[in-house]
Structure formats: structure tokens, C-alpha cells
Design an enzyme around this catalytic site. Structure first.
Site, PDB file in Angstrom:
ATOM      1  N   GLY A 141      -2.888   4.312  -7.435  1.00  0.00           N
ATOM      2  CA  GLY A 141      -3.425   4.350  -8.797  1.00  0.00           C
ATOM      3  C   GLY A 141      -4.865   4.797  -8.845  1.00  0.00           C
ATOM      4  O   GLY A 141      -5.262   5.595  -9.718  1.00  0.00           O
ATOM      5  N   TYR A 144      13.397  -4.708  -4.876  1.00  0.00           N
ATOM      6  CA  TYR A 144      12.370  -3.691  -5.076  1.00  0.00           C
ATOM      7  C   TYR A 144      13.016  -2.337  -5.335  1.00  0.00           C
ATOM      8  O   TYR A 144      12.647  -1.628  -6.283  1.00  0.00           O
ATOM      9  CB  TYR A 144      11.462  -3.625  -3.853  1.00  0.00           C
ATOM     10  CG  TYR A 144      10.440  -2.513  -3.898  1.00  0.00           C
ATOM     11  CD1 TYR A 144       9.328  -2.602  -4.716  1.00  0.00           C
ATOM     12  CD2 TYR A 144      10.592  -1.366  -3.118  1.00  0.00           C
ATOM     13  CE1 TYR A 144       8.385  -1.579  -4.764  1.00  0.00           C
ATOM     14  CE2 TYR A 144       9.659  -0.336  -3.158  1.00  0.00           C
ATOM     15  CZ  TYR A 144       8.556  -0.442  -3.980  1.00  0.00           C
ATOM     16  OH  TYR A 144       7.629   0.562  -4.029  1.00  0.00           O
TER      17      TYR A 144
END
Length: 265
Positions: free
Chosen positions: A20, A155
Site C-alpha cells: 500500500g 485467506y
């Protein structure tokens, strides 16, 4: 290719570290005004200073909020009323467990964190993009959405869900000038992986690089790259998808997985 995002406002969820942060840096370097987000003001401000250290003059804002919650999404929407680019990067993973060990909370908490965070933000900003006739939405999925790890099934499930949402939303905005895509990184030298592997490196008396190589060799032996990707390598793909040059790319799942998934599609 000169990617120019001047005049565009970009939100990157979970952008205080790892992939990010690299995406936020890349978008800022391309001229976008980037909204850095994280759970605490301290982490947000640290990330902003980090980006400004490598991108002088970067146009940055910061919002501290827990974007895994509806309240956090509302806080962001109050501070930033519209966006031209939304990168749904926020995500996490639990400790490896067998299927039988996974509890209801393991499944539900990870789904809410990884999937619903992107759903909420996309719902808040998508219509404005459509109304203005231009926008970019990117979901950061994972090769684990296709190459489901047997010790992290929950996940993998969340990353597959992101692919379905991305494609479905792209269908709903067809022909509007808004593109919606997903990016599938493979193992990447990010904060999450470091938190997992540094204790292993200490225990085994190896360097982090050696443990990363062991992980690729044993857990991802189909990798053609043969190493972890850097966060910048993943960010480069995202910056391109967010560009005006990528106007014909939508509804796509773009792999930056080093060739792990054995597919020509």
C-alpha cells in the site's frame, strides 16, 4: 510511457506500509493527490514523511481510520468526499491453520477485513466516478485467490471473493469511463511477510533473504521468478492500471505473481 495523474485524487486503503505504501508513493510520483490511510495518526504521518522523502513536492493528505469497519469507512467519506482513483489494498492474513482448526470467527473476521472493506469503499466512491465519466478502482487480491494454500484456506477464500467482486463491479459500470480491475501479487517483501518470516530467520540462524528463498522453493515451487517480488514491482502494475493509458483494461485479473499460477490465462 509518461503516466500523468495530475488533477486526480487517489485513495489507497492500508497505505502506511508494504504494498500500500509503495502504491501511494507511485501514484504520488505520477502527480496524483494521494490520501494515505491507516489505523493511527502516527502511522499515517510517518508514511506521509516517508513518501515526501522520495517524492519531493508530493501532494498528500492523511486519514486515520479503521477501514475494516463501517464506521471507519464513514469517517473517510466525511473527510474525502470524492475520489478519481480507489485502490482497495487493505488486507491481512491469519496464522496458518488446517481447515479443521479454523473457527467461525476466523472465517468471518477475515472476510469482513479483506472483502467488506473494499466493498464499502467502492460503494461510497463508485457512483461519483460514473457521474464524472472517469475513474479507476483496483482490488489488491493475491495469487492465493487462484492457488489456494491448504494451510490458509480462509485467506484464499477472501482473495477469490475480491476477484468476483472486481469483475462484477466492472460489469455494472461498462461503458462509463470507469475501469475496475484486480491485481494478484505473489510473495512480496512486505511488512506482513517480514512479520511472519523474521522470527523464523532468527530461529534458524538464517538471513531474511535465505528464508524467503526457502519459502519460494517449498511453498511456491512453480514460481518462475524464483524470489519474492518487491513492493515497487507490484505498485508499478497498479500505477499503470490507474493511468489514462489503461483505459481499455477493465474487468481483468492481472497477475504480478512471478509465474506461480500455471496458467496462460
Amino acid at each position: 510511457m509518461n503516466i500523468d495523474l495530475n488533477g486526480k485524487i487517489a485513495i489507497v486503503s492500508g497505505s502506511t506500509a508494504g504494498i500500500g505504501l509503495a502504491i501511494a508513493r507511485g501514484l504520488a510520483a505520477a502527480g496524483a493527490r494521494v490520501v494515505v490511510t491507516g489505523r493511527t495518526e502516527a502511522r499515517v504521518q510517518h508514511a506521509i514523511q516517508d513518501i515526501r522523502g522520495t517524492v519531493p513536492g508530493a501532494d498528500l493528505d492523511g486519514v486515520a481510520a479503521d477501514l475494516s469497519t463501517a464506521a471507519g469507512a464513514a469517517t473517510l467519506a466525511e473527510r474525502v468526499t470524492h475520489a478519481d482513483i480507489l485502490v482497495n489494498n487493505l488486507g491481512t492474513a491469519g496464522a496458518p491453520k488446517t481447515f479443521g482448526e479454523l473457527t467461525d470467527d476466523d472465517w468471518l473476521n477475515l472476510f469482513n477485513f479483506n472483502v467488506m472493506s473494499g466493498v464499502r469503499l467502492t460503494r461510497r466512491y463508485l457512483q461519483g466516478m460514473v457521474d464524472r465519466g472517469w475513474g479507476r478502482v483496483v482490488f489488491i487480491s493475491s495469487e492465493s485467490g487462484l492457488h489456494i494454500p491448504k494451510d490458509m484456506i480462509e485467506y484464499g477464500m477472501t482473495k477469490t471473493a475480491q476477484l468476483a467482486i472486481s469483475r462484477g463491479v466492472a460489469e455494472t459500470v461498462a461503458g462509463t469511463g470507469v475501469t475496475v480491475n484486480s491485481v494478484l501479487p505473489g510473495p512480496t517483501s512486505s511488512e506482513i511477510f517480514a512479520n511472519w518470516l523474521e522470527p523464523v530467520a532468527r530461529e534458524q540462524g538464517k538471513t531474511l533473504e535465505q528464508v524467503q528463498k526457502d519459502f519460494v522453493d517449498t511453498k511456491r515451487p512453480s514460481s518462475l521468478l524464483g524470489r519474492f517480488a518487491t513492493t515497487e514491482e507490484v505498485a508499478n502494475m497498479v500505477v499503470y492500471i490507474c493511468s489514462t493509458q489503461a483505459s481499455a483494461t477493465t474487468g481483468a485479473a492481472l497477475r504480478v505473481d512471478g509465474g506461480i499460477v500455471r496458467s496462460i490465462g
